[in-house]
Write a protein that holds these residues in place. Structure first.
Motif, PDB file in Angstrom:
ATOM      1  N   LEU A 158       0.861  -1.184   0.000  1.00  0.00           N
ATOM      2  CA  LEU A 158       0.000   0.000   0.000  1.00  0.00           C
ATOM      3  C   LEU A 158       0.893   1.228   0.000  1.00  0.00           C
ATOM      4  CD1 LEU A 158      -1.581  -2.341   1.578  1.00  0.00           C
ATOM      5  CD2 LEU A 158      -3.028  -0.497   2.373  1.00  0.00           C
ATOM      6  N   TYR A 159       0.579   2.177  -0.864  1.00  0.00           N
ATOM      7  CA  TYR A 159       1.384   3.384  -1.025  1.00  0.00           C
ATOM      8  C   TYR A 159       0.526   4.626  -0.806  1.00  0.00           C
ATOM      9  CZ  TYR A 159       4.307   0.146  -3.724  1.00  0.00           C
ATOM     10  OH  TYR A 159       5.063  -0.926  -4.137  1.00  0.00           O
ATOM     11  N   ALA A 160       1.157   5.684  -0.344  1.00  0.00           N
ATOM     12  CA  ALA A 160       0.490   6.990  -0.245  1.00  0.00           C
ATOM     13  C   ALA A 160       1.464   8.066  -0.696  1.00  0.00           C
ATOM     14  CB  ALA A 160       0.025   7.268   1.176  1.00  0.00           C
ATOM     15  N   ASP A 161       1.063   8.813  -1.702  1.00  0.00           N
ATOM     16  CA  ASP A 161       1.797  10.004  -2.131  1.00  0.00           C
ATOM     17  C   ASP A 161       1.195  11.149  -1.320  1.00  0.00           C
ATOM     18  OD1 ASP A 161       2.647  12.352  -3.325  1.00  0.00           O
ATOM     19  OD2 ASP A 161       2.339  11.650  -5.373  1.00  0.00           O
ATOM     20  N   ILE A 162       1.984  11.674  -0.385  1.00  0.00           N
ATOM     21  CA  ILE A 162       1.463  12.690   0.544  1.00  0.00           C
ATOM     22  C   ILE A 162       1.948  14.092   0.200  1.00  0.00           C
ATOM     23  CG2 ILE A 162       1.008  11.099   2.439  1.00  0.00           C
ATOM     24  CD1 ILE A 162       3.718  11.875   3.629  1.00  0.00           C
ATOM     25  N   GLY A 163       2.420  14.257  -1.026  1.00  0.00           N
ATOM     26  CA  GLY A 163       2.799  15.589  -1.488  1.00  0.00           C
ATOM     27  C   GLY A 163       4.240  15.977  -1.218  1.00  0.00           C
ATOM     28  N   LEU A 164       5.011  15.082  -0.621  1.00  0.00           N
ATOM     29  CA  LEU A 164       6.432  15.361  -0.391  1.00  0.00           C
ATOM     30  C   LEU A 164       7.230  14.867  -1.586  1.00  0.00           C
ATOM     31  CD1 LEU A 164       6.732  14.155   3.329  1.00  0.00           C
ATOM     32  CD2 LEU A 164       6.340  16.470   2.486  1.00  0.00           C
ATOM     33  N   THR A 165       8.409  15.431  -1.788  1.00  0.00           N
ATOM     34  CA  THR A 165       9.272  14.976  -2.877  1.00  0.00           C
ATOM     35  C   THR A 165      10.635  14.575  -2.328  1.00  0.00           C
ATOM     36  OG1 THR A 165       9.984  17.244  -3.314  1.00  0.00           O
ATOM     37  CG2 THR A 165       8.172  16.393  -4.658  1.00  0.00           C
ATOM     38  N   VAL A 188       5.023   6.947   0.835  1.00  0.00           N
ATOM     39  CA  VAL A 188       5.071   6.158   2.053  1.00  0.00           C
ATOM     40  C   VAL A 188       4.497   4.791   1.694  1.00  0.00           C
ATOM     41  CG1 VAL A 188       4.220   5.984   4.419  1.00  0.00           C
ATOM     42  CG2 VAL A 188       4.763   8.234   3.445  1.00  0.00           C
ATOM     43  N   MET A 189       5.107   3.701   2.202  1.00  0.00           N
ATOM     44  CA  MET A 189       4.681   2.359   1.825  1.00  0.00           C
ATOM     45  C   MET A 189       4.651   1.445   3.032  1.00  0.00           C
ATOM     46  SD  MET A 189       5.758  -1.005   0.938  1.00  0.00           S
ATOM     47  CE  MET A 189       7.498  -0.977   0.709  1.00  0.00           C
ATOM     48  N   VAL A 190       3.652   0.576   3.061  1.00  0.00           N
ATOM     49  CA  VAL A 190       3.606  -0.517   4.032  1.00  0.00           C
ATOM     50  C   VAL A 190       3.213  -1.787   3.291  1.00  0.00           C
ATOM     51  CG1 VAL A 190       2.994   0.961   6.013  1.00  0.00           C
ATOM     52  CG2 VAL A 190       1.185  -0.179   4.724  1.00  0.00           C
ATOM     53  N   LEU A 191       3.619  -2.920   3.832  1.00  0.00           N
ATOM     54  CA  LEU A 191       3.182  -4.221   3.331  1.00  0.00           C
ATOM     55  C   LEU A 191       2.076  -4.723   4.248  1.00  0.00           C
ATOM     56  CD1 LEU A 191       6.638  -5.815   2.493  1.00  0.00           C
ATOM     57  CD2 LEU A 191       4.918  -4.995   0.866  1.00  0.00           C
ATOM     58  N   SER A 192       1.058  -5.325   3.649  1.00  0.00           N
ATOM     59  CA  SER A 192      -0.094  -5.762   4.443  1.00  0.00           C
ATOM     60  C   SER A 192       0.246  -6.925   5.363  1.00  0.00           C
ATOM     61  CB  SER A 192      -1.255  -6.147   3.520  1.00  0.00           C
ATOM     62  OG  SER A 192      -0.896  -7.262   2.713  1.00  0.00           O
ATOM     63  N   GLY A 193       1.165  -7.784   4.955  1.00  0.00           N
ATOM     64  CA  GLY A 193       1.448  -8.962   5.765  1.00  0.00           C
ATOM     65  C   GLY A 193       0.165  -9.748   5.974  1.00  0.00           C
ATOM     66  N   ALA A 194      -0.096 -10.155   7.207  1.00  0.00           N
ATOM     67  CA  ALA A 194      -1.313 -10.904   7.526  1.00  0.00           C
ATOM     68  C   ALA A 194      -2.466  -9.991   7.935  1.00  0.00           C
ATOM     69  CB  ALA A 194      -1.020 -11.903   8.642  1.00  0.00           C
ATOM     70  N   ASP A 195      -2.238  -8.668   7.941  1.00  0.00           N
ATOM     71  CA  ASP A 195      -3.279  -7.724   8.353  1.00  0.00           C
ATOM     72  C   ASP A 195      -4.394  -7.618   7.320  1.00  0.00           C
ATOM     73  OD1 ASP A 195      -1.940  -7.116  10.678  1.00  0.00           O
ATOM     74  OD2 ASP A 195      -1.134  -5.222   9.953  1.00  0.00           O
ATOM     75  N   ASN A 196      -5.590  -7.303   7.800  1.00  0.00           N
ATOM     76  CA  ASN A 196      -6.692  -7.040   6.883  1.00  0.00           C
ATOM     77  C   ASN A 196      -6.541  -5.634   6.295  1.00  0.00           C
ATOM     78  OD1 ASN A 196      -7.681  -5.177   8.796  1.00  0.00           O
ATOM     79  ND2 ASN A 196      -9.047  -6.689   9.720  1.00  0.00           N
ATOM     80  N   SER A 197      -7.422  -5.292   5.398  1.00  0.00           N
ATOM     81  CA  SER A 197      -7.355  -3.997   4.714  1.00  0.00           C
ATOM     82  C   SER A 197      -7.435  -2.829   5.696  1.00  0.00           C
ATOM     83  CB  SER A 197      -8.488  -3.908   3.689  1.00  0.00           C
ATOM     84  OG  SER A 197      -8.504  -2.665   3.050  1.00  0.00           O
ATOM     85  N   GLN A 198      -8.360  -2.901   6.645  1.00  0.00           N
ATOM     86  CA  GLN A 198      -8.538  -1.807   7.597  1.00  0.00           C
ATOM     87  C   GLN A 198      -7.250  -1.554   8.382  1.00  0.00           C
ATOM     88  OE1 GLN A 198     -10.643  -4.401   6.994  1.00  0.00           O
ATOM     89  NE2 GLN A 198     -12.469  -4.200   8.242  1.00  0.00           N
ATOM     90  N   ASP A 199      -6.664  -2.619   8.903  1.00  0.00           N
ATOM     91  CA  ASP A 199      -5.461  -2.462   9.725  1.00  0.00           C
ATOM     92  C   ASP A 199      -4.251  -2.056   8.886  1.00  0.00           C
ATOM     93  OD1 ASP A 199      -6.923  -3.037  11.998  1.00  0.00           O
ATOM     94  OD2 ASP A 199      -6.408  -5.165  11.981  1.00  0.00           O
TER      95      ASP A 199
END
Length: 100
Positions: A54-61, A71-82
């Motif tokens: 999951l990625y988020a472009d938060i306006g920084l360069t 900004v990036m995270v991997l879901s791993g075993a987490d559900n979508s909400q978490d």
């Protein structure tokens, strides 16, 4: 526990040779969806070895002032909400580093 969002736009990259699609995600907590909307973040996700990135472009360069700093995270075993909640926390951390 927070209520789920009625719909949050996220660009989904389904895999190789497939076109990305803007999709309304409903498995995200409403307060997290409001956070991303409030800062104008552009979110996306793609499959990554049995989980999702999951990625988020938060306006920084990056240092070149052109390349978006995502900004990036991997879901791993987490559900979508978490997973989106963790992405929000990482975004808040990145934004606080800029203002500190």
């Amino acid at each position: 526990m927070s209520a789920l969002s009625k719909g949050f736009d996220c660009l989904i990259y389904p895999g190789a040779n497939a076109r990305p699609q803007m999709t309304s995600i409903t498995k995200i907590y409403e307060d997290d969806a409001q956070f991303f909307d409030g800062i104008g973040a552009k979110t996306s996700m793609e499959p990554a070895g049995g989980q999702y990135a999951l990625y988020a472009d938060i306006g920084l360069t990056e240092d070149d002032d052109e390349t978006p700093r995502e900004v990036m995270v991997l879901s791993g075993a987490d559900n979508s909400q978490d997973s989106f909640k963790r992405l929000r926390k990482e975004c808040e951390k990145a934004l606080s580093e800029v203002t500190s």
